[in-house]
Write a protein that holds these residues in place. Sequence first.
Motif, PDB file in Angstrom:
ATOM      1  N   GLU A 122       8.596 -29.294  12.803  1.00 44.04           N
ATOM      2  CA  GLU A 122       7.420 -29.988  12.029  1.00 44.04           C
ATOM      3  C   GLU A 122       6.265 -29.034  12.201  1.00 44.04           C
ATOM      4  OE1 GLU A 122       6.962 -33.834  14.122  1.00 44.04           O
ATOM      5  OE2 GLU A 122       9.189 -33.947  14.000  1.00 44.04           O
ATOM      6  N   LYS A 123       5.209 -29.172  11.612  1.00 42.79           N
ATOM      7  CA  LYS A 123       4.027 -28.613  11.543  1.00 42.79           C
ATOM      8  C   LYS A 123       4.142 -27.008  11.883  1.00 42.79           C
ATOM      9  CE  LYS A 123       1.145 -32.789  12.652  1.00 42.79           C
ATOM     10  NZ  LYS A 123       1.880 -33.630  12.225  1.00 42.79           N
ATOM     11  N   TRP A 162       5.882 -35.718   5.557  1.00 47.89           N
ATOM     12  CA  TRP A 162       6.479 -34.249   5.674  1.00 47.89           C
ATOM     13  C   TRP A 162       7.034 -33.931   6.943  1.00 47.89           C
ATOM     14  CZ3 TRP A 162       8.135 -30.280   3.142  1.00 47.89           C
ATOM     15  CH2 TRP A 162       8.213 -28.914   3.814  1.00 47.89           C
ATOM     16  N   ASP A 163       6.404 -34.380   8.086  1.00 47.79           N
ATOM     17  CA  ASP A 163       6.822 -34.108   9.199  1.00 47.79           C
ATOM     18  C   ASP A 163       8.335 -34.963   9.463  1.00 47.79           C
ATOM     19  OD1 ASP A 163       4.891 -32.723  10.143  1.00 47.79           O
ATOM     20  OD2 ASP A 163       3.966 -34.022  11.207  1.00 47.79           O
ATOM     21  N   TYR A 164       8.265 -36.102   8.906  1.00 46.92           N
ATOM     22  CA  TYR A 164       9.540 -36.940   9.021  1.00 46.92           C
ATOM     23  C   TYR A 164      10.830 -36.112   8.299  1.00 46.92           C
ATOM     24  CZ  TYR A 164      12.669 -40.808   8.143  1.00 46.92           C
ATOM     25  OH  TYR A 164      13.943 -41.382   8.071  1.00 46.92           O
ATOM     26  N   ARG A 221       5.002 -42.692  13.295  1.00 44.88           N
ATOM     27  CA  ARG A 221       3.864 -42.142  12.392  1.00 44.88           C
ATOM     28  C   ARG A 221       4.416 -42.168  10.953  1.00 44.88           C
ATOM     29  NH1 ARG A 221       3.226 -37.047  12.246  1.00 44.88           N
ATOM     30  NH2 ARG A 221       4.542 -36.392  13.930  1.00 44.88           N
ATOM     31  N   TYR A 222       5.552 -41.980  10.855  1.00 45.69           N
ATOM     32  CA  TYR A 222       6.286 -42.356   9.403  1.00 45.69           C
ATOM     33  C   TYR A 222       6.278 -43.526   8.945  1.00 45.69           C
ATOM     34  CZ  TYR A 222       9.607 -42.710   5.543  1.00 45.69           C
ATOM     35  OH  TYR A 222      10.356 -43.121   4.598  1.00 45.69           O
ATOM     36  N   CYS A 268      10.951 -32.804   7.678  1.00 39.80           N
ATOM     37  CA  CYS A 268      11.335 -31.727   8.412  1.00 39.80           C
ATOM     38  C   CYS A 268      12.202 -32.323   9.555  1.00 39.80           C
ATOM     39  CB  CYS A 268      10.104 -31.101   8.908  1.00 39.80           C
ATOM     40  SG  CYS A 268       9.144 -30.235   7.559  1.00 39.80           S
ATOM     41  N   ASN A 269      12.044 -33.256  10.278  1.00 35.58           N
ATOM     42  CA  ASN A 269      12.733 -33.712  11.470  1.00 35.58           C
ATOM     43  C   ASN A 269      14.023 -34.333  10.956  1.00 35.58           C
ATOM     44  OD1 ASN A 269      13.537 -36.358  13.250  1.00 35.58           O
ATOM     45  ND2 ASN A 269      12.096 -34.854  14.402  1.00 35.58           N
ATOM     46  N   ASP A 273       5.311 -40.802  18.054  1.00 39.95           N
ATOM     47  CA  ASP A 273       6.210 -39.892  17.734  1.00 39.95           C
ATOM     48  C   ASP A 273       6.216 -39.832  16.442  1.00 39.95           C
ATOM     49  OD1 ASP A 273       7.673 -41.957  16.906  1.00 39.95           O
ATOM     50  OD2 ASP A 273       8.919 -42.092  18.652  1.00 39.95           O
ATOM     51  N   THR A 274       7.173 -38.984  15.572  1.00 40.62           N
ATOM     52  CA  THR A 274       7.428 -38.550  14.247  1.00 40.62           C
ATOM     53  C   THR A 274       7.901 -39.950  13.493  1.00 40.62           C
ATOM     54  OG1 THR A 274       7.991 -36.523  14.682  1.00 40.62           O
ATOM     55  CG2 THR A 274       8.513 -37.302  12.605  1.00 40.62           C
ATOM     56  N   ASP A 316       2.578 -36.923   7.599  1.00 47.96           N
ATOM     57  CA  ASP A 316       3.401 -37.756   8.328  1.00 47.96           C
ATOM     58  C   ASP A 316       4.723 -38.134   7.855  1.00 47.96           C
ATOM     59  OD1 ASP A 316       1.400 -37.979  10.376  1.00 47.96           O
ATOM     60  OD2 ASP A 316       0.756 -40.145   9.629  1.00 47.96           O
TER      61      ASP A 316
END
Length: 416
Positions: free
Chosen positions: A397-398, A386-388, A6-7, A390-391, A2-3, A384
């Motif tokens: 994300e993405k 960046w996705d965090y 990964r972060y 956004c979350n 999960d995000t 990873d």
Amino acid sequence: MDTLKRYETAKRLYQKIGVDTEEAIKRLDNISLSMHCWQGDDVTGFDRKGPLSGGIQATGNYPGRARTPKELMADIDMALSLIPGTHRINLHACYAIFEEGEFADRDQLEPKHYKAWVDFAKERGLGLDFNPTFFSHPKAAQFTLSSPNEEIRKFWIDHGKACIKISEYYAEELNTPCLMNIWIPDGYKDIPADRYSPRERFKDSLDQILSIDYDKEKVLVSLESKVFGIGLESYTVGSAEFCMKYAAQKGILSLMDNGHYHPTEMVSDKLSSLLLFDQKLALHVTRPVRWDSDHVVLFDDETKEIAKEIVRNDALDRVMIGLDFFDASINRISAWILGMRNMQKALLFALLTPYKEFARMQKNNELTKLLVMQEEMKSYPFGDVWDYFCNKHNVPEKEDWFAWIQQYETDVLSKR
């Protein structure tokens, strides 16, 4: 994975090279980009009907263009809902909103004609920036602030003065300074016999505009140059040399649009020079393809290099970043979102770079190690982080954001 997991992995990898991802995210949170309203309706505006002029072209015929203030505001809302962070809206004067039966030409515009935009911004916690519109008007058929016709030149001088007052209104109502950018499309298609006189008139016009009383802490006036344009291939009155020298002399901001230079010139390379002499400067980030074609901003080398120069020169509070493109060949809201998110990605990528350590390597002539590290950084798990980010802002994300746009196109745009 999960995000968050990964972060956390990415966070540990960046820590090994001295980069604090939490600090990078915190700094990105504080950066507000200025999103240009004119992507949503192909630079049409609301003050008159007619073709674009001044070397401006919005090519394409994708369905769903915003036709009214209500539609444009709804589209802006949709875009901002899928872009992390809090930002600003950049308006052109031609987006005045008149009451039914009312009209004011550009030399007579007043703050009341933008009250709806101020209300819109207040409700959403946004700042507003502004631009006089020296194009797409019968009196902009050939020249504006450099016109040899004194009646026409006065009309545009009065327009510039009116826009300063409107910008001051924005700043006072929203409690944030307003960047007011001046750009004119004046020039010649073929080689002129006299380059000096148009620039002399332009200088006098700017002097008259800036002579009015206004709060320079609230209104930050900038001047934007251009190398050439469609129909202005041989001579542009507002060249880089003219605009930068004028801005320096008058204590206003230089604004650089990275589509307004020769294709081999890079705005990223110019930033450090200006930052040595200017307290503040402004950018319009775009993507030229062989000319000032205003393509959607990508997460490409020049966008990343612009962001790196801002970050590693500790200039995030000195450089005002706005976007400027208009593509009518694709979904217009997607263009906004792509451009804004890509500019944010570029800034995050820069914030995740150990630029102090890189500068030390350069100073100590460790150039091989510097090159190695610069290349290896390209494959670090930036995505990873960046996705965090956004979350954290509750935006998709993405590419997941695109499903929302497809649904909006079905529900709203297709019915226009």
